[in-house]
Scaffold this motif. Sequence first.
Motif, PDB file in Angstrom:
ATOM      1  N   GLU A 141     -12.175   4.205 -16.666  1.00 37.14           N
ATOM      2  CA  GLU A 141     -13.462   4.501 -16.031  1.00 37.14           C
ATOM      3  C   GLU A 141     -13.452   4.189 -14.544  1.00 37.14           C
ATOM      4  O   GLU A 141     -14.189   4.807 -13.772  1.00 37.14           O
ATOM      5  N   ALA A 142     -12.619   3.236 -14.133  1.00 32.37           N
ATOM      6  CA  ALA A 142     -12.516   2.889 -12.716  1.00 32.37           C
ATOM      7  C   ALA A 142     -11.155   2.261 -12.459  1.00 32.37           C
ATOM      8  O   ALA A 142     -10.565   1.647 -13.353  1.00 32.37           O
ATOM      9  N   ALA A 143     -10.673   2.434 -11.228  1.00 32.89           N
ATOM     10  CA  ALA A 143      -9.371   1.882 -10.849  1.00 32.89           C
ATOM     11  C   ALA A 143      -9.455   1.320  -9.442  1.00 32.89           C
ATOM     12  O   ALA A 143     -10.100   1.905  -8.561  1.00 32.89           O
ATOM     13  N   GLY A 144      -8.802   0.196  -9.219  1.00 31.92           N
ATOM     14  CA  GLY A 144      -8.788  -0.409  -7.897  1.00 31.92           C
ATOM     15  C   GLY A 144      -7.764   0.242  -6.985  1.00 31.92           C
ATOM     16  O   GLY A 144      -6.726   0.733  -7.441  1.00 31.92           O
ATOM     17  N   VAL A 145      -8.064   0.248  -5.691  1.00 28.13           N
ATOM     18  CA  VAL A 145      -7.140   0.727  -4.662  1.00 28.13           C
ATOM     19  C   VAL A 145      -6.603  -0.490  -3.927  1.00 28.13           C
ATOM     20  O   VAL A 145      -7.379  -1.339  -3.461  1.00 28.13           O
ATOM     21  N   ASN A 146      -5.291  -0.580  -3.826  1.00 28.62           N
ATOM     22  CA  ASN A 146      -4.656  -1.741  -3.210  1.00 28.62           C
ATOM     23  C   ASN A 146      -3.621  -1.314  -2.176  1.00 28.62           C
ATOM     24  O   ASN A 146      -3.103  -0.194  -2.234  1.00 28.62           O
ATOM     25  N   ARG A 147      -3.300  -2.223  -1.270  1.00 27.20           N
ATOM     26  CA  ARG A 147      -2.350  -1.881  -0.216  1.00 27.20           C
ATOM     27  C   ARG A 147      -0.990  -1.456  -0.763  1.00 27.20           C
ATOM     28  O   ARG A 147      -0.344  -0.568  -0.181  1.00 27.20           O
ATOM     29  N   PRO A 148      -0.475  -2.019  -1.862  1.00 25.62           N
ATOM     30  CA  PRO A 148       0.776  -1.481  -2.403  1.00 25.62           C
ATOM     31  C   PRO A 148       0.688   0.008  -2.753  1.00 25.62           C
ATOM     32  O   PRO A 148       1.702   0.714  -2.684  1.00 25.62           O
ATOM     33  N   ASP A 149      -0.500   0.494  -3.119  1.00 16.98           N
ATOM     34  CA  ASP A 149      -0.658   1.922  -3.381  1.00 16.98           C
ATOM     35  C   ASP A 149      -0.408   2.729  -2.111  1.00 16.98           C
ATOM     36  O   ASP A 149       0.204   3.801  -2.149  1.00 16.98           O
ATOM     37  N   LEU A 150      -0.923   2.225  -0.984  1.00 20.72           N
ATOM     38  CA  LEU A 150      -0.714   2.903   0.295  1.00 20.72           C
ATOM     39  C   LEU A 150       0.771   2.910   0.658  1.00 20.72           C
ATOM     40  O   LEU A 150       1.306   3.919   1.143  1.00 20.72           O
ATOM     41  N   MET A 151       1.437   1.781   0.414  1.00 18.43           N
ATOM     42  CA  MET A 151       2.864   1.702   0.704  1.00 18.43           C
ATOM     43  C   MET A 151       3.663   2.639  -0.192  1.00 18.43           C
ATOM     44  O   MET A 151       4.612   3.289   0.253  1.00 18.43           O
ATOM     45  N   GLN A 152       3.272   2.732  -1.463  1.00 14.41           N
ATOM     46  CA  GLN A 152       3.952   3.657  -2.369  1.00 14.41           C
ATOM     47  C   GLN A 152       3.768   5.095  -1.901  1.00 14.41           C
ATOM     48  O   GLN A 152       4.703   5.896  -1.946  1.00 14.41           O
ATOM     49  N   ARG A 153       2.583   5.412  -1.429  1.00 16.88           N
ATOM     50  CA  ARG A 153       2.289   6.780  -0.992  1.00 16.88           C
ATOM     51  C   ARG A 153       3.191   7.222   0.159  1.00 16.88           C
ATOM     52  O   ARG A 153       3.580   8.384   0.243  1.00 16.88           O
ATOM     53  N   ILE A 154       3.524   6.303   1.063  1.00 13.56           N
ATOM     54  CA  ILE A 154       4.355   6.672   2.204  1.00 13.56           C
ATOM     55  C   ILE A 154       5.844   6.482   1.909  1.00 13.56           C
ATOM     56  O   ILE A 154       6.690   6.675   2.792  1.00 13.56           O
ATOM     57  N   GLY A 155       6.179   6.084   0.677  1.00 16.94           N
ATOM     58  CA  GLY A 155       7.567   5.953   0.286  1.00 16.94           C
ATOM     59  C   GLY A 155       8.192   4.611   0.567  1.00 16.94           C
ATOM     60  O   GLY A 155       9.410   4.446   0.462  1.00 16.94           O
ATOM     61  N   ALA A 156       7.365   3.604   0.906  1.00 16.39           N
ATOM     62  CA  ALA A 156       7.890   2.292   1.282  1.00 16.39           C
ATOM     63  C   ALA A 156       7.879   1.278   0.143  1.00 16.39           C
ATOM     64  O   ALA A 156       8.356   0.155   0.322  1.00 16.39           O
ATOM     65  N   TYR A 157       7.341   1.643  -1.008  1.00  9.84           N
ATOM     66  CA  TYR A 157       7.225   0.687  -2.122  1.00  9.84           C
ATOM     67  C   TYR A 157       7.320   1.451  -3.436  1.00  9.84           C
ATOM     68  O   TYR A 157       6.329   1.679  -4.103  1.00  9.84           O
ATOM     69  N   PRO A 158       8.532   1.876  -3.814  1.00  9.76           N
ATOM     70  CA  PRO A 158       8.678   2.665  -5.030  1.00  9.76           C
ATOM     71  C   PRO A 158       8.325   1.874  -6.281  1.00  9.76           C
ATOM     72  O   PRO A 158       8.455   0.640  -6.292  1.00  9.76           O
TER      73      PRO A 158
END
Length: 336
Positions: free
Chosen positions: A42-59
Amino acid sequence: MATVPPTMRAIDPEGPGGPEVLTLVERPVPEPGEGEVLIKIEAAGVNRPDLMQRIGAYPPPPGAPSIPGLEVAGRVVGVGAGVFPSGWMAKRVCALVSGGGYAEYCTSPTGQCLNVPGPLSMVEAAALPEAVFTVWTNLFGIGGAKRGDTVLVHGGTSGIGTTAILLGRLFELNVIVTAGSDEKCARAVQLGARYAINYRSGDFVEAVKELTQDKGVQVVLDMVGGDYLSRNLACLAEDGRHVSIAAQRGAMAEVQLWHIMRRRLTLTGSTLRARSVAFKSSLAVEIQKKVWPFLETGRMRPVIDTVFPLARASKAHARMESGVHVGKVILEVGDG
């Protein structure tokens, strides 16, 4: 198992990029493995590791979904082998996951699920797992913060920072935070920080020395890294502990070893995502016992900045990257 469709909407970028790569796609609904449950999110948190994963820096770690998202709240709609349906089906849970949260369904080991505290909405529940697990294990566990200690937390109005303030207040810590504006500093104090330092308008090292009468702090919880490390060490009291949980300004730092040795300082840190299910499950038991009662009675509520529909995940990432948020950014998973 409840009736579950074969496919679901999800955010699963084909490659790295800016927020614009976060578009809805169709993916198979995952099947819960042994010891796991399937959660209708129903809901999901957004965290900085998600941003890093998006740019390819945290697989994602091996075996984790490529779909981002490390914390969710929803209802259990299916169980894997070894899980008794009677204890789980339709249960309201929030969960710490290794990925898969930006979707309509995800799986989680049962040990990483916690009940949704009675007074909280699903949006609020989705703001809990990543921040609470991170702060509890690093500030109170590794950092050893205890009643009466003074601690320095950078990023005081982030999801981690606001959670550290709330838990620090409940466990009688003197929490000093840094933030990037006078408005954010005022908000941090309103939430329960003892002091808030605007790092843009002054030197936080000198401010900490003044606030502590040159005694320093017992623990620094740092997500900045880089050149902040040596400055953080100057803020520590003798026998102080420095706990690194991120490195937004870089993973390389230079320090004076004699400075560490003479004052018996401890440099340590951790990441959470790749830790074992056994570790996270053990941590969940401790959090359920020590932290959840405050949530059940309403003495603690997570700080929610903004809520976006899943389809606007790009806007959620853009807001977090802008640095204007105070508290958690949440994705609400519905028909929008």
